[in-house]
Design a protein around this motif. Sequence first.
Motif, mmCIF file in Angstrom:
data_model
loop_
_atom_site.group_PDB
_atom_site.id
_atom_site.type_symbol
_atom_site.label_atom_id
_atom_site.label_comp_id
_atom_site.label_asym_id
_atom_site.label_seq_id
_atom_site.Cartn_x
_atom_site.Cartn_y
_atom_site.Cartn_z
ATOM 1 N N ARG A 19 0.842 -1.204 0.000
ATOM 2 C CA ARG A 19 0.000 0.000 0.000
ATOM 3 C C ARG A 19 0.874 1.251 0.000
ATOM 4 N NH1 ARG A 19 -2.874 -2.888 -1.701
ATOM 5 N NH2 ARG A 19 -4.721 -3.897 -0.865
ATOM 6 N N ASP A 20 0.318 2.344 -0.510
ATOM 7 C CA ASP A 20 0.946 3.661 -0.403
ATOM 8 C C ASP A 20 0.460 4.251 0.909
ATOM 9 O OD1 ASP A 20 2.209 6.038 -0.855
ATOM 10 O OD2 ASP A 20 1.270 6.438 -2.781
ATOM 11 N N VAL A 21 1.321 4.299 1.922
ATOM 12 C CA VAL A 21 0.923 4.660 3.277
ATOM 13 C C VAL A 21 1.111 6.157 3.512
ATOM 14 C CG1 VAL A 21 1.384 4.274 5.722
ATOM 15 C CG2 VAL A 21 1.469 2.358 4.115
ATOM 16 N N ARG A 22 0.126 6.784 4.114
ATOM 17 C CA ARG A 22 0.212 8.219 4.391
ATOM 18 C C ARG A 22 -0.026 8.574 5.858
ATOM 19 N NH1 ARG A 22 -3.191 8.231 -0.593
ATOM 20 N NH2 ARG A 22 -1.732 8.479 -2.312
ATOM 21 N N ARG A 23 -1.000 7.899 6.515
ATOM 22 C CA ARG A 23 -1.422 8.380 7.824
ATOM 23 C C ARG A 23 -1.203 7.397 8.972
ATOM 24 N NH1 ARG A 23 -5.870 10.690 7.915
ATOM 25 N NH2 ARG A 23 -6.453 10.832 5.722
ATOM 26 N N GLU A 24 -0.768 6.184 8.719
ATOM 27 C CA GLU A 24 -0.725 5.164 9.758
ATOM 28 C C GLU A 24 0.657 4.947 10.369
ATOM 29 O OE1 GLU A 24 -2.027 4.590 6.701
ATOM 30 O OE2 GLU A 24 -4.172 4.389 7.061
ATOM 31 N N GLY A 98 3.250 11.404 4.653
ATOM 32 C CA GLY A 98 3.549 11.166 6.058
ATOM 33 C C GLY A 98 4.965 11.610 6.363
ATOM 34 N N ILE A 99 5.345 12.742 5.807
ATOM 35 C CA ILE A 99 6.743 13.183 5.830
ATOM 36 C C ILE A 99 7.282 13.318 7.246
ATOM 37 C CG2 ILE A 99 8.313 15.063 5.209
ATOM 38 C CD1 ILE A 99 6.341 15.619 2.821
ATOM 39 N N GLU A 100 6.529 13.982 8.101
ATOM 40 C CA GLU A 100 7.014 14.216 9.464
ATOM 41 C C GLU A 100 6.664 13.061 10.407
ATOM 42 O OE1 GLU A 100 7.283 18.964 10.025
ATOM 43 O OE2 GLU A 100 5.230 18.180 9.917
ATOM 44 N N GLU A 101 5.636 12.302 10.067
ATOM 45 C CA GLU A 101 5.233 11.188 10.930
ATOM 46 C C GLU A 101 6.150 9.974 10.788
ATOM 47 O OE1 GLU A 101 1.382 13.324 9.675
ATOM 48 O OE2 GLU A 101 3.360 12.835 8.842
ATOM 49 N N ALA A 102 6.593 9.690 9.567
ATOM 50 C CA ALA A 102 7.436 8.509 9.334
ATOM 51 C C ALA A 102 8.814 8.724 9.960
ATOM 52 C CB ALA A 102 7.580 8.254 7.831
ATOM 53 N N VAL A 151 5.367 2.140 3.277
ATOM 54 C CA VAL A 151 6.089 3.093 2.422
ATOM 55 C C VAL A 151 5.069 4.018 1.770
ATOM 56 C CG1 VAL A 151 7.556 3.387 0.376
ATOM 57 C CG2 VAL A 151 7.963 1.472 1.936
ATOM 58 N N GLY A 152 5.377 5.303 1.736
ATOM 59 C CA GLY A 152 4.551 6.267 1.025
ATOM 60 C C GLY A 152 5.410 7.095 0.091
ATOM 61 N N TRP A 153 5.041 7.148 -1.182
ATOM 62 C CA TRP A 153 5.801 7.913 -2.189
ATOM 63 C C TRP A 153 5.217 9.322 -2.248
ATOM 64 C CZ3 TRP A 153 7.655 5.351 -7.339
ATOM 65 C CH2 TRP A 153 8.391 6.278 -8.097
ATOM 66 N N VAL A 154 6.040 10.314 -1.916
ATOM 67 C CA VAL A 154 5.611 11.718 -1.944
ATOM 68 C C VAL A 154 5.988 12.307 -3.300
ATOM 69 C CG1 VAL A 154 5.740 13.978 -0.848
ATOM 70 C CG2 VAL A 154 5.964 11.912 0.540
ATOM 71 N N SER A 155 5.004 12.441 -4.180
ATOM 72 C CA SER A 155 5.265 13.002 -5.509
ATOM 73 C C SER A 155 4.822 14.455 -5.615
ATOM 74 C CB SER A 155 4.548 12.165 -6.582
ATOM 75 O OG SER A 155 3.153 12.149 -6.348
ATOM 76 N N ILE A 156 4.086 14.940 -4.621
ATOM 77 C CA ILE A 156 3.562 16.312 -4.674
ATOM 78 C C ILE A 156 4.552 17.237 -3.965
ATOM 79 C CG2 ILE A 156 1.538 17.776 -4.249
ATOM 80 C CD1 ILE A 156 -0.111 15.205 -4.015
ATOM 81 N N VAL A 157 5.691 17.397 -4.568
ATOM 82 C CA VAL A 157 6.727 18.303 -4.057
ATOM 83 C C VAL A 157 7.686 18.570 -5.211
ATOM 84 C CG1 VAL A 157 8.144 16.378 -3.193
ATOM 85 C CG2 VAL A 157 8.459 18.675 -2.243
ATOM 86 N N SER A 171 23.400 17.687 -11.315
ATOM 87 C CA SER A 171 23.667 16.616 -12.287
ATOM 88 C C SER A 171 22.974 15.307 -11.919
ATOM 89 C CB SER A 171 25.177 16.366 -12.379
ATOM 90 O OG SER A 171 25.702 15.986 -11.111
ATOM 91 N N ILE A 172 22.399 15.240 -10.725
ATOM 92 C CA ILE A 172 21.757 14.021 -10.241
ATOM 93 C C ILE A 172 20.241 14.174 -10.336
ATOM 94 C CG2 ILE A 172 21.458 12.473 -8.267
ATOM 95 C CD1 ILE A 172 24.275 12.458 -9.478
ATOM 96 N N ASP A 173 19.559 13.203 -10.946
ATOM 97 C CA ASP A 173 18.097 13.236 -11.060
ATOM 98 C C ASP A 173 17.455 12.695 -9.789
ATOM 99 O OD1 ASP A 173 16.768 13.181 -14.312
ATOM 100 O OD2 ASP A 173 18.835 13.681 -13.842
ATOM 101 N N ILE A 174 16.375 13.356 -9.363
ATOM 102 C CA ILE A 174 15.606 12.899 -8.211
ATOM 103 C C ILE A 174 14.480 12.009 -8.717
ATOM 104 C CG2 ILE A 174 14.108 13.629 -6.314
ATOM 105 C CD1 ILE A 174 15.804 16.250 -6.270
ATOM 106 N N ILE A 175 14.439 10.779 -8.231
ATOM 107 C CA ILE A 175 13.432 9.815 -8.668
ATOM 108 C C ILE A 175 12.260 9.748 -7.711
ATOM 109 C CG2 ILE A 175 12.995 7.393 -9.255
ATOM 110 C CD1 ILE A 175 14.859 8.882 -11.210
ATOM 111 N N ALA A 176 12.532 9.669 -6.413
ATOM 112 C CA ALA A 176 11.447 9.489 -5.449
ATOM 113 C C ALA A 176 11.865 9.961 -4.067
ATOM 114 C CB ALA A 176 11.035 8.019 -5.377
ATOM 115 N N TYR A 177 10.872 10.476 -3.326
ATOM 116 C CA TYR A 177 11.052 10.686 -1.888
ATOM 117 C C TYR A 177 10.049 9.771 -1.206
ATOM 118 C CZ TYR A 177 11.713 12.623 2.716
ATOM 119 O OH TYR A 177 12.006 12.758 4.058
ATOM 120 N N LEU A 178 10.558 8.845 -0.393
ATOM 121 C CA LEU A 178 9.731 7.818 0.224
ATOM 122 C C LEU A 178 9.685 8.005 1.742
ATOM 123 C CD1 LEU A 178 11.272 4.781 -1.698
ATOM 124 C CD2 LEU A 178 9.236 6.091 -2.345
ATOM 125 N N CYS A 179 8.496 7.876 2.315
ATOM 126 C CA CYS A 179 8.322 7.857 3.760
ATOM 127 C C CYS A 179 8.255 6.391 4.182
ATOM 128 C CB CYS A 179 7.037 8.572 4.165
ATOM 129 S SG CYS A 179 6.928 10.269 3.567
#
Length: 221
Positions: A19-24, A98-102, A151-157, A171-179
């Motif tokens: 699952r894409d986790v956000r609040r748990e 869940g950036i600050e919660e994770a 794990v939650g993938w934060v794409s809205i940033v 020079s480095i590509d950002i692919i994902a920020y994961l919580c």
Amino acid sequence: MNITPEERDAVYKTIFSRRDVRREFKPDPIPNDVLERILLAAHHAPSVGFMQPWDFILVTKAESKTQIKQGFLQAHAEAAELFEGERKEQYKSFKLEGIEEAPLGICVTCDRSRTGSVVLGRTAKPEMDLFSSVCAVQNLWLAARAENLGVGWVSIVHDKVIRDTLNIPESIDIIAYLCVGYVEEFHDTPDLERAGWLPRRDVSSAVHYESWQETELHDSK
């Protein structure tokens, strides 16, 4: 090495229960041996020309998470204006990170120059290194689920926020920020499906034989 039926079933269970986790998220720390296993799984993803273009930035500092959360809030407000009416209100009601919660954030990057300008398998399709890095994300996600980590993938940033916060070179590509962290529960269905945002497509509508065929979904538009 053959896979036993029990091992096969465990793989499918992990895939279907991801699952894409956000609040748990719970604040419990992730043991080092568990973290090492999921990173090793990510590092064993397939990669074009065996270039292994990924890197993993581990984020635990509260100040870094706060900066990224502020970037999310800005991008989230911008995105809300792209929807209208009830759809807009529904979008605004969702918890989408869940950036600050994770307890842990993991930024996955791609170094497109890692093995030089000519890469075996990337000559006709140059974005294959980016796709390889996404495979690393999927490996990490499934390994985390097998460890009962959410794990939650934060794409809205915007990338600039993450780049500035984590000091990532241009020079480095950002692919994902994961919580990443342990969670209270894993839901039976994805949040957006449960909320009625969109249904899951039947797999038969995604399968084509010999050539592209328009599906009923496309025909109805």
